[in-house]
Design a protein around this motif. Structure first.
Motif, PDB file in Angstrom:
ATOM      1  N   ARG A  99      45.569  28.027  42.653  1.00  0.00           N
ATOM      2  CA  ARG A  99      43.612  28.107  42.444  1.00  0.00           C
ATOM      3  C   ARG A  99      42.792  28.056  41.322  1.00  0.00           C
ATOM      4  NH1 ARG A  99      41.216  30.053  46.744  1.00  0.00           N
ATOM      5  NH2 ARG A  99      42.993  31.354  48.133  1.00  0.00           N
ATOM      6  N   ARG A 129      33.025  33.309  34.684  1.00  0.00           N
ATOM      7  CA  ARG A 129      32.404  34.272  35.764  1.00  0.00           C
ATOM      8  C   ARG A 129      33.439  35.241  36.207  1.00  0.00           C
ATOM      9  NH1 ARG A 129      31.645  30.192  40.927  1.00  0.00           N
ATOM     10  NH2 ARG A 129      29.631  29.917  39.883  1.00  0.00           N
ATOM     11  N   VAL A 130      34.964  35.162  36.584  1.00  0.00           N
ATOM     12  CA  VAL A 130      35.599  35.814  35.990  1.00  0.00           C
ATOM     13  C   VAL A 130      35.388  37.899  35.568  1.00  0.00           C
ATOM     14  CG1 VAL A 130      38.370  37.316  36.135  1.00  0.00           C
ATOM     15  CG2 VAL A 130      37.419  34.697  37.151  1.00  0.00           C
ATOM     16  N   SER A 152      46.859  29.028  38.396  1.00  0.00           N
ATOM     17  CA  SER A 152      47.270  30.040  39.070  1.00  0.00           C
ATOM     18  C   SER A 152      48.180  29.419  40.575  1.00  0.00           C
ATOM     19  CB  SER A 152      46.813  31.415  39.382  1.00  0.00           C
ATOM     20  OG  SER A 152      46.265  31.146  40.699  1.00  0.00           O
ATOM     21  N   PHE A 180      38.808  27.430  31.929  1.00  0.00           N
ATOM     22  CA  PHE A 180      39.895  27.989  32.834  1.00  0.00           C
ATOM     23  C   PHE A 180      41.319  27.896  33.152  1.00  0.00           C
ATOM     24  CE2 PHE A 180      36.284  24.511  33.433  1.00  0.00           C
ATOM     25  CZ  PHE A 180      35.857  25.290  34.659  1.00  0.00           C
ATOM     26  N   THR A 228      31.850  38.879  36.282  1.00  0.00           N
ATOM     27  CA  THR A 228      31.986  39.542  37.940  1.00  0.00           C
ATOM     28  C   THR A 228      31.903  41.140  37.856  1.00  0.00           C
ATOM     29  OG1 THR A 228      32.784  36.962  38.761  1.00  0.00           O
ATOM     30  CG2 THR A 228      33.262  39.904  39.756  1.00  0.00           C
ATOM     31  N   GLY A 243      41.638  38.935  39.309  1.00  0.00           N
ATOM     32  CA  GLY A 243      41.487  37.939  40.158  1.00  0.00           C
ATOM     33  C   GLY A 243      42.035  37.983  41.264  1.00  0.00           C
ATOM     34  N   THR A 276      47.786  38.919  42.654  1.00  0.00           N
ATOM     35  CA  THR A 276      46.788  39.228  41.768  1.00  0.00           C
ATOM     36  C   THR A 276      47.054  38.219  39.807  1.00  0.00           C
ATOM     37  OG1 THR A 276      46.865  40.678  40.135  1.00  0.00           O
ATOM     38  CG2 THR A 276      45.973  41.383  41.368  1.00  0.00           C
ATOM     39  N   TRP A 306      40.159  29.711  38.545  1.00  0.00           N
ATOM     40  CA  TRP A 306      39.732  30.783  37.862  1.00  0.00           C
ATOM     41  C   TRP A 306      38.482  30.291  36.832  1.00  0.00           C
ATOM     42  CZ3 TRP A 306      40.462  34.243  41.113  1.00  0.00           C
ATOM     43  CH2 TRP A 306      41.919  34.509  41.515  1.00  0.00           C
ATOM     44  N   ASP A 307      36.869  30.363  36.818  1.00  0.00           N
ATOM     45  CA  ASP A 307      36.391  30.293  35.624  1.00  0.00           C
ATOM     46  C   ASP A 307      36.668  31.373  35.265  1.00  0.00           C
ATOM     47  OD1 ASP A 307      34.254  30.423  34.442  1.00  0.00           O
ATOM     48  OD2 ASP A 307      33.423  29.033  35.547  1.00  0.00           O
ATOM     49  N   GLY A 323      43.495  36.874  45.394  1.00  0.00           N
ATOM     50  CA  GLY A 323      42.539  35.071  46.583  1.00  0.00           C
ATOM     51  C   GLY A 323      44.032  34.742  46.565  1.00  0.00           C
TER      52      GLY A 323
END
Length: 83
Positions: free
Chosen positions: A70, A76-77, A62, A59, A80, A41, A21, A72-73, A43
């Motif tokens: 990856r 957005r994270v 990772s 952003f 969410t 997060g 994570t 990540w915004d 993924g």
């Protein structure tokens, strides 16, 4: 300091872990208080080996032992997490 909209702002730290994570932490009150995890997060399918904020702070990138990058915004994270 990363603004989260409205008039609040916080200091964010991004971390990666062996549990695959990426976590965003509020470290605004460190060292007076412990940081609090704001979002997680998922993924990666292997340990996260590196994290970095973009120059704008919008952003997080990772990298993982799964040989993936990856992006990540941050907004957005965080949004969410609130849903």
């Amino acid at each position: 300091r990363k603004s989260l909209g409205s008039d609040s702002s916080i200091d964010l730290l991004a971390s990666g872990s062996k549990d695959n994570t990426v976590r965003l932490w509020d470290i605004s009150n460190v060292p007076d208080e412990k940081g609090s995890c704001l979002a997680v997060g998922t993924g990666h399918v292997s340990a996260v080996t590196g994290v970095a904020f973009s120059a704008s702070g919008g952003f997080v990138v990772s990298s993982g032992a799964d040989k993936l990058l990856r992006v990540w915004d941050v907004e957005r994270v965080l949004n969410t997490r609130k849903s």
